[in-house]
Each structure stands twice: as structure tokens, then as C-alpha cells.
Design a protein around this motif. Sequence first.
Motif, PDB file in Angstrom:
ATOM      1  N   PHE A 104     -12.596 -15.386 -10.101  1.00  0.00           N
ATOM      2  CA  PHE A 104     -11.762 -16.483 -10.595  1.00  0.00           C
ATOM      3  C   PHE A 104     -10.851 -17.133  -9.556  1.00  0.00           C
ATOM      4  N   VAL A 105     -10.450 -16.374  -8.528  1.00  0.00           N
ATOM      5  CA  VAL A 105      -9.496 -16.969  -7.569  1.00  0.00           C
ATOM      6  C   VAL A 105     -10.271 -17.757  -6.522  1.00  0.00           C
ATOM      7  N   PRO A 106      -9.934 -19.033  -6.336  1.00  0.00           N
ATOM      8  CA  PRO A 106     -10.685 -19.831  -5.371  1.00  0.00           C
ATOM      9  C   PRO A 106     -10.333 -19.516  -3.912  1.00  0.00           C
ATOM     10  N   VAL A 107     -11.255 -19.854  -3.025  1.00  0.00           N
ATOM     11  CA  VAL A 107     -11.021 -19.788  -1.585  1.00  0.00           C
ATOM     12  C   VAL A 107     -10.031 -20.907  -1.258  1.00  0.00           C
ATOM     13  N   ARG A 108      -9.119 -20.651  -0.352  1.00  0.00           N
ATOM     14  CA  ARG A 108      -8.124 -21.637   0.088  1.00  0.00           C
ATOM     15  C   ARG A 108      -7.172 -22.108  -1.004  1.00  0.00           C
ATOM     16  N   SER A 109      -6.935 -21.249  -2.002  1.00  0.00           N
ATOM     17  CA  SER A 109      -5.942 -21.599  -3.004  1.00  0.00           C
ATOM     18  C   SER A 109      -4.563 -21.334  -2.406  1.00  0.00           C
ATOM     19  N   ARG A 110      -3.648 -22.254  -2.594  1.00  0.00           N
ATOM     20  CA  ARG A 110      -2.302 -22.051  -2.019  1.00  0.00           C
ATOM     21  C   ARG A 110      -1.402 -21.269  -2.957  1.00  0.00           C
ATOM     22  N   ASP A 111      -1.910 -21.020  -4.149  1.00  0.00           N
ATOM     23  CA  ASP A 111      -1.132 -20.339  -5.164  1.00  0.00           C
ATOM     24  C   ASP A 111      -1.039 -18.841  -4.850  1.00  0.00           C
ATOM     25  N   SER A 112       0.166 -18.327  -4.773  1.00  0.00           N
ATOM     26  CA  SER A 112       0.306 -16.910  -4.420  1.00  0.00           C
ATOM     27  C   SER A 112       0.422 -16.011  -5.654  1.00  0.00           C
ATOM     28  N   LEU A 113       0.307 -16.614  -6.849  1.00  0.00           N
ATOM     29  CA  LEU A 113       0.487 -15.856  -8.090  1.00  0.00           C
ATOM     30  C   LEU A 113      -0.454 -14.664  -8.220  1.00  0.00           C
TER      31      LEU A 113
END
Length: 246
Positions: A104-113
Motif C-alpha cells: 500500500f505505501v507508494p515509492v517516493r511518498s513524502r508522507d512519514s505517517l
Amino acid sequence: MSRDQVEALVLRTFPLADQDKLAVFLTQERGLLRGVAKGARKFGNRFGSALEPLSHVTVFFYEKEGSDLVTVSGCDLRESFFDVASDLRAHFALAYIAELVEEFVPVRSRDSLAFRLFRAILQALRDGVEPGILTRYFEAWLLRLNGIMPDIRRCRRCRTAIAETSPGWLSPRRDGIYCDSCAPSRKEAIGDSLGKFVAWVQENPPSACASAPFPAEDIASFGKALQALLVYHLEREPKCLRFLTG
Ligand SMILES: [Zn+2]
């Protein structure tokens, strides 16, 4: 090629040719990161135990423009969670969570959640919180963050509130919960406690799971509904799901 470094959790590694390893990281600032660690399978290699799954590390890497696979040049261990995974239930819960993160977590996501949440779950497990409720916490959170959590407090068709006395029926395919008269099928009954749990997850950190006001049998039934939604959106069953014991 540019050199960079990032704080990350090691999700998993697998062997490549030439005594190398491919490592998958959940990073703090750029989502998923996949990298080749050269010589990581050689005896006495420079990565040591920093590439063990669930290690909290600083990864140093080079990246080539246009390639999603980086070259890992070094890995410093910040904190090991090896002890946490030695408990079998925690081990399987973490393998399942790591698999979902990778999906579910994308590559290059800036979200640190996702990074902060996974780390908080590891810490809660170390503090003795039950793996079952932490897994439910993660499932609920993941569904919501990805915008695939339906409104589970009302019938999707007629908007009747789902209550203790009139449970609804889950239909992942029709994206919601339906009351007794609107339900297209009656497989997974949903009481109002699931809606309360999802609201509770939004307001509390993973550490609060130690004293969450939900009985163990409710937690087990939440799992069925949350997993049905995840499986529907993934279009397959997560590999680690069948090893979960609660
Ligand atoms: Zn209805």
C-alpha cells in the motif's frame, strides 16, 4: 548518480546473485525504497545485523536517475527490534503488517505517517501490548489512509444507523455496510462496535491499545471485516494472513 541517506525500517531482504541482497525499506521521507546491498551475504560483510528485518536504520545509498532500484552503500543500526519478533504471535503479526506496507505505501511518498506508525507498533509490542489489537489498529488505519474505508456506521443505501440492536451486513464489493432490508447478501454481520473501534483508532496512538475498551472477542470479529475489505481492494489474500492467530 547522487548520494543520499534516509531513516528507515527494514521490511525484508532476499538473496540476489554474487552474494548480494535486495532490501526493501520503509523510509521516513520517501516511502518505500528498494536497494541492492552488494556483498551483503558475504561472511563478515559491512552491513552486519543492520539489514535484519525490522531493524531501524540509517540507509546510505546512491541512485541513478530513472531507476527505482538504488545501490545501498551502507546501513547504520539505530535500533534493533529483533527481540520483539522472537515472540511467534508478534512475528507473524509483523510479517503481515510489513506485507501490507509493501503493497500500500507508494515509492517516493513524502508522507512519514506509515513509518511513524510502524515504529510505534514495534515499540508497543516491545512494551507488551497484544499483537491482535495492534494488527486491527493497523488494518483500520491503513484502510482509512488509503480512502478505502467505507462508512461503517450507516446503511449505504438508506442511511439507517447501524446499531447494537440492528446490525448491518458488510459488502466489500458494494463498498459498504447495508441494513437488514437493503443487504445484497448476508455473510459478515457488523455491529456498531466496529464503527466505535475505527473512531477510537483515529483518536489514539498504538500504545493506547494496551487499555482499549474493546473485548477480545470483538477484536477478533473486527479482523474478519477489516481483512475482507483489504482482500477485496488487493484482489488477493495477503500471503501472511493465514499465519495470523488473532
Ligand atoms: Zn438500508
